[in-house]
Scaffold this motif. Sequence first.
Motif, PDB file in Angstrom:
ATOM      1  N   LEU A 226      -0.611 -26.737   8.432  1.00  8.76           N
ATOM      2  CA  LEU A 226      -0.275 -28.087   9.021  1.00  8.76           C
ATOM      3  C   LEU A 226      -1.024 -28.284  10.130  1.00  8.76           C
ATOM      4  CD1 LEU A 226       1.975 -30.012   9.339  1.00  8.76           C
ATOM      5  CD2 LEU A 226       3.416 -28.671  10.393  1.00  8.76           C
ATOM      6  N   TYR A 227      -1.768 -27.433  10.874  1.00  9.30           N
ATOM      7  CA  TYR A 227      -2.336 -27.808  12.088  1.00  9.30           C
ATOM      8  C   TYR A 227      -3.632 -28.723  11.657  1.00  9.30           C
ATOM      9  CZ  TYR A 227      -5.728 -27.480  16.022  1.00  9.30           C
ATOM     10  OH  TYR A 227      -6.529 -27.651  17.210  1.00  9.30           O
ATOM     11  N   GLN A 228      -4.184 -28.159  10.813  1.00 11.29           N
ATOM     12  CA  GLN A 228      -5.358 -29.134   9.991  1.00 11.29           C
ATOM     13  C   GLN A 228      -5.021 -30.122   9.627  1.00 11.29           C
ATOM     14  OE1 GLN A 228      -7.449 -26.631   7.181  1.00 11.29           O
ATOM     15  NE2 GLN A 228      -9.315 -28.246   7.158  1.00 11.29           N
ATOM     16  N   ALA A 229      -3.951 -30.292   8.883  1.00 10.33           N
ATOM     17  CA  ALA A 229      -3.438 -31.573   8.410  1.00 10.33           C
ATOM     18  C   ALA A 229      -2.957 -32.599   9.445  1.00 10.33           C
ATOM     19  CB  ALA A 229      -2.090 -31.270   7.302  1.00 10.33           C
ATOM     20  N   LEU A 230      -2.307 -32.173  10.536  1.00  9.97           N
ATOM     21  CA  LEU A 230      -2.107 -33.003  11.637  1.00  9.97           C
ATOM     22  C   LEU A 230      -3.474 -33.548  12.113  1.00  9.97           C
ATOM     23  CD1 LEU A 230       0.943 -30.837  13.203  1.00  9.97           C
ATOM     24  CD2 LEU A 230       0.843 -33.383  12.104  1.00  9.97           C
TER      25      LEU A 230
ATOM     26  N   GLU B 282      -1.259 -30.194  20.239  1.00 12.34           N
ATOM     27  CA  GLU B 282      -2.526 -30.337  20.702  1.00 12.34           C
ATOM     28  C   GLU B 282      -3.544 -31.176  19.803  1.00 12.34           C
ATOM     29  OE1 GLU B 282      -4.730 -26.585  21.855  1.00 12.34           O
ATOM     30  OE2 GLU B 282      -3.249 -26.269  23.609  1.00 12.34           O
ATOM     31  N   THR B 283      -3.019 -31.433  18.757  1.00 12.83           N
ATOM     32  CA  THR B 283      -3.671 -32.302  17.572  1.00 12.83           C
ATOM     33  C   THR B 283      -3.162 -33.705  17.920  1.00 12.83           C
ATOM     34  OG1 THR B 283      -1.721 -32.361  16.072  1.00 12.83           O
ATOM     35  CG2 THR B 283      -3.234 -30.640  15.812  1.00 12.83           C
ATOM     36  N   ASP B 284      -4.269 -34.648  17.438  1.00  7.12           N
ATOM     37  CA  ASP B 284      -3.800 -36.062  17.427  1.00  7.12           C
ATOM     38  C   ASP B 284      -2.414 -36.545  16.975  1.00  7.12           C
ATOM     39  OD1 ASP B 284      -6.579 -36.477  18.552  1.00  7.12           O
ATOM     40  OD2 ASP B 284      -7.381 -36.836  16.668  1.00  7.12           O
TER      41      ASP B 284
END
Length: 363
Positions: free
Chosen positions: A231-235, A257-259
């Motif tokens: 999910l981190y990468q997906a966000l 911390e993701t966009d």
Amino acid sequence: MLKKVVMMLVLLTAILVIAACGNNNEEVDNTGAADNSNEEQNNNDQNADAEADDGDSIKIIAAHNQTDPENPYQDGLLAFKEAAESESGGSIEVEVHAGTLGTDEAELVESLQVGGADVVLVSPGFMSNTGIREIDLFALPYLFESYEHWEQTVDGEVGDEIAQIVQEESDDLFKMIGYWTAGVRHYYGKQPLESIDDLDGMTIRTQTSGVVADFWSQTGAVPTDVDWGELYQALQQNVVDSAENAYPYFVQQNHHETDNGRYTTETGHDYTTRFLLINNERFESFSEEHQEILLSAAEASVEAERQALYEQEDEYKQILLDDGGEVNEIDQTPFIEIAEPLQDEVAEEIGVTHLLEQIRDMR
């Protein structure tokens, strides 16, 4: 001459008689020795069996899907391990897996079914995939209004009935040994929600089937399937616009911390329930003493996990704010107006209307 022959015959006869008596006595002595030897061997075997029972040990594989070592799930399973091993004097060994048997809860359920794990933690949504529809009751959005309300429910008659249903409808494969919480869930995404209309057309990482997906669809959002570990990468890569979870979980994974995870809106749509399950077939194979120890260890895990979660709610919200994330509140009324008819519909469909009414009466 004749006299000599007679005397020799008499002497020979006497010798034969003595020899025969000696053989008979030897047989009696040998038989007695054999009996004593057998008795001694039986006693040795019984002692060996007793020693084997005293030294009998079992190994429990316990797993959850979170990879962060500070997660409340880890606190709970470590408390389970400590209590089980301590109370059993080391005859129970517990091996804790934090995400290493799978970050997808469906994998953990499968592991429990096939014997790859003995104790797992799963959510109602994933458990309903096994065909036990009644547990969807605990997945209903806006079912609870506080942690006190939630605890009163799961620790009381409603929780007892759901536990019985799980065991019966799984054909005694799953046994409920504790109710944990994963916190109160909120929306977080690429923009704050000022009203429910802001969700229209927005992709949100959540369950893509069942009552949770139905709820988000009715808000205008688009439920999207993404594995928790991805999910981190997906966000970050704009695969999904938003997600929903409790502060300790998504902040520990740095989703804020993701966009597409910067803005949190406190929708408070779910005071979550998690099921601590043990493979009942294996549980029933244990001695009564070991069963009691495992149930006691489960109680210790419930207390430890809940306490850790409650303490982390405020802690991780503050971490989010310190890291530059933003939090806003929203009028929950439009969300609740969607949720309540859905609660009624689903409760009737799965045959738990009486339990829904009990929960509402406890508010």
